[in-house]
Write an enzyme that holds these catalytic residues in place. Structure first.
Site, PDB file in Angstrom:
ATOM      1  N   PRO A 144      -0.606  -2.781   4.034  1.00 40.36           N
ATOM      2  CA  PRO A 144       0.581  -3.333   4.708  1.00 40.36           C
ATOM      3  C   PRO A 144       0.311  -4.712   5.318  1.00 40.36           C
ATOM      4  O   PRO A 144       1.237  -5.402   5.715  1.00 40.36           O
ATOM      5  CB  PRO A 144       0.881  -2.314   5.802  1.00 40.36           C
ATOM      6  N   GLU A 171      -7.980   5.705   6.269  1.00 40.50           N
ATOM      7  CA  GLU A 171      -7.501   4.662   7.189  1.00 40.50           C
ATOM      8  C   GLU A 171      -7.714   3.263   6.626  1.00 40.50           C
ATOM      9  O   GLU A 171      -7.225   2.280   7.170  1.00 40.50           O
ATOM     10  CB  GLU A 171      -8.198   4.792   8.552  1.00 40.50           C
ATOM     11  N   ARG A 209       6.704  -5.712 -17.469  1.00 41.73           N
ATOM     12  CA  ARG A 209       8.000  -5.972 -18.098  1.00 41.73           C
ATOM     13  C   ARG A 209       8.293  -7.465 -18.227  1.00 41.73           C
ATOM     14  O   ARG A 209       9.251  -7.844 -18.894  1.00 41.73           O
ATOM     15  CB  ARG A 209       9.123  -5.221 -17.389  1.00 41.73           C
ATOM     16  N   ASP A 224      17.395 -10.763 -15.347  1.00 42.81           N
ATOM     17  CA  ASP A 224      17.260  -9.880 -14.194  1.00 42.81           C
ATOM     18  C   ASP A 224      17.776 -10.513 -12.930  1.00 42.81           C
ATOM     19  O   ASP A 224      17.636 -11.702 -12.730  1.00 42.81           O
ATOM     20  CB  ASP A 224      15.768  -9.592 -13.909  1.00 42.81           C
TER      21      ASP A 224
END
Ligand code: 4HQ
Length: 307
Positions: A144, A171, A209, A224
Site C-alpha cells: 500500500p 506484515e 491486454r 478503452d
C-alpha cells in the site's frame, strides 16, 4: 571526347542503328528495373523490420509467491491462456519456499523490536530474486506504500520485456529486501489485502491486454476508457426491445457518423457525471468542448462523483 560508339554513329548502317537503339532502350529498361527492384526489396525489408519493432512485442513475467496455485488458475484460462500459447506473454511462477535452505523451509520470522505478526525473512527472497531476475528485469513489490497503479503505469510497463513481481505475505518483508532488490513499489488501491497475489494478477492482466495481438484484432485496447481518457459509452446487444426497454434508435440506424457522434457524446456525458476529474486530462476536440459546455449548463455531476 565522345565515346567511339557516338563518334561513328552517323557511319552506321540503318540496321545497325536500329539494333543499337534497341539495345540502348533495353539497357535503360533493365537498369531501371533492377534499380526499382532493389528499391522495392529495400522498402519491403524496411517495413518488415518496422513492423517487427512496433508490432511483435513479447513480455515475460516472473512471479514470486508462497501460493503459486492461486495464480495459475487465473492464468490458465481464456485470454491469458491463449496469449501464452501464442507466445505473446510468458508467465513463470516461482514458490519462494523453494529458495529456503533450512530443513523446515521457513520463510518468516518474528520482527526485531517485538510487537505482533511476522516478517518475511530476507534470505529466501534474496536467493529467489537473484536467481530468477535477468540483467534487464524490472523488479516490482506490491504494498500500500507504493505508487498507485493505473492505466498509464500499465502502458509504461507493457514496454518492458522482463518483469519480476514479488508478492509478500504477513506484515511485510525485511526492509533490506526493499532497499537492495526492489526497483519499484506499486499499490493497486487504498485498502489492505492479505497478500500481493491479487495485485500481481491485476498487473499481469492489465499489462498483457496492452500487448498487440492479445486481444482480438478488432477489439484493440486503443478504445478503452482510460486509454482515451474518457469513460466508455453505453453498450447494447440484441434484442432491440428487452422487456419493454428500447435500444437508442441511432444505434439501429446504420448511420456510422451519427453512431460515432452519439458514442462520443455519451462518453463525455458519463465522464462529466461520474469522473469529472478525468476531463482535465482527456484530449478534447472543439466539438467535444462545445458539447461539454451544453452539458454543464444542463446537469451537475453526480454528488459522489469524486469518490
Ligand atoms: N498489501 N496494493 C501485501 C496490499 C497491497 C495493495 C498488504 C500488500 C499486505 C502482504 N498491495 N501485503 N493495496 O494491501 O498492493
Amino acid at each position: 571526347m565522345p565515346p567511339y560508339f557516338l563518334q561513328h554513329y552517323s557511319e552506321f548502317s540503318s540496321e545497325a542503328k536500329q539494333l543499337s537503339k534497341q539495345w540502348l532502350t533495353q539497357l535503360i529498361l533493365y537498369g531501371g528495373m533492377s534499380h526499382f527492384c532493389r528499391w522495392f526489396v529495400g522498402r519491403v525489408t524496411m517495413r518488415t523490420i518496422q513492423e517487427r519493432k512496433t508490432k511483435i512485442i513479447m513480455i515475460h513475467f516472473d512471479i514470486l509467491t508462497l501460493f503459486p496455485d492461486m495464480l495459475s488458475a487465473y492464468f490458465e484460462d481464456s485470454i491469458l491462456k491463449r496469449a501464452q500459447e501464442n507466445q505473446l506473454i510468458q508467465i513463470g511462477l516461482h514458490n519462494i519456499r523453494d529458495y529456503t535452505t533450512d530443513k523446515h523451509h521457513i520463510v518468516d520470522d518474528t520482527p526485531f523490536g517485538g510487537g505482533g505478526g511476522m516478517v518475511m525473512k530476507p534470505d529466501p527472497l534474496f536467493r529467489a530474486i537473484e536467481s530468477v531476475r535477468a540483467d534487464n528485469t524490472h523488479v516490482i513489490f506490491f504494498s500500500p506504500q507504493g505508487r498507485v497503479f493505473n492505466q498509464s503505469i500499465a502502458q509504461e510497463l507493457s514496454q518492458r520485456g522482463n518483469l519480476l513481481l514479488v508478492c509478500g505475505r504477513y506484515e511485510g518483508v525485511d526492509e533490506r529486501v526493499r532497499e537492495t532488490l526492489i526497483d519499484e513499489e506499486l499499490s493497486i488501491g487504498d485498502y489492505v489485502l492479505t497478500g500481493g497475489e491479487l495485485p500481481a494478477m491485476v498487473l499481469v492482466d492489465a499489462v498483457s491486454r496492452l500487448i498487440p495481438g492479445v486481444l482480438g484484432a478488432e477489439h484493440g485496447a486503443a478504445q478503452d476508457s482510460h486509454a482515451t481518457g474518457l469513460l466508455e459509452h453505453p453498450h447494447y446487444t440484441r434484442p432491440a426491445n428487452f422487456r419493454g426497454m428500447e435500444v437508442p434508435d441511432v444505434l439501429l440506424s446504420g448511420h456510422h457518423a451519427n453512431i460515432d457522434q452519439w458514442r462520443r457524446q455519451e462518453s463525455l456525458r458519463r465522464t462529466w457525471q461520474r469522473r469529472p476529474d478525468m476531463l482535465e486530462r482527456a484530449a478534447l476536440s472543439k466539438a467535444d468542448k462545445k458539447f461539454l459546455v451544453q452539458l454543464k449548463q444542463q446537469a451537475p455531476p453526480a454528488e459522489d462523483a469524486d469518490g
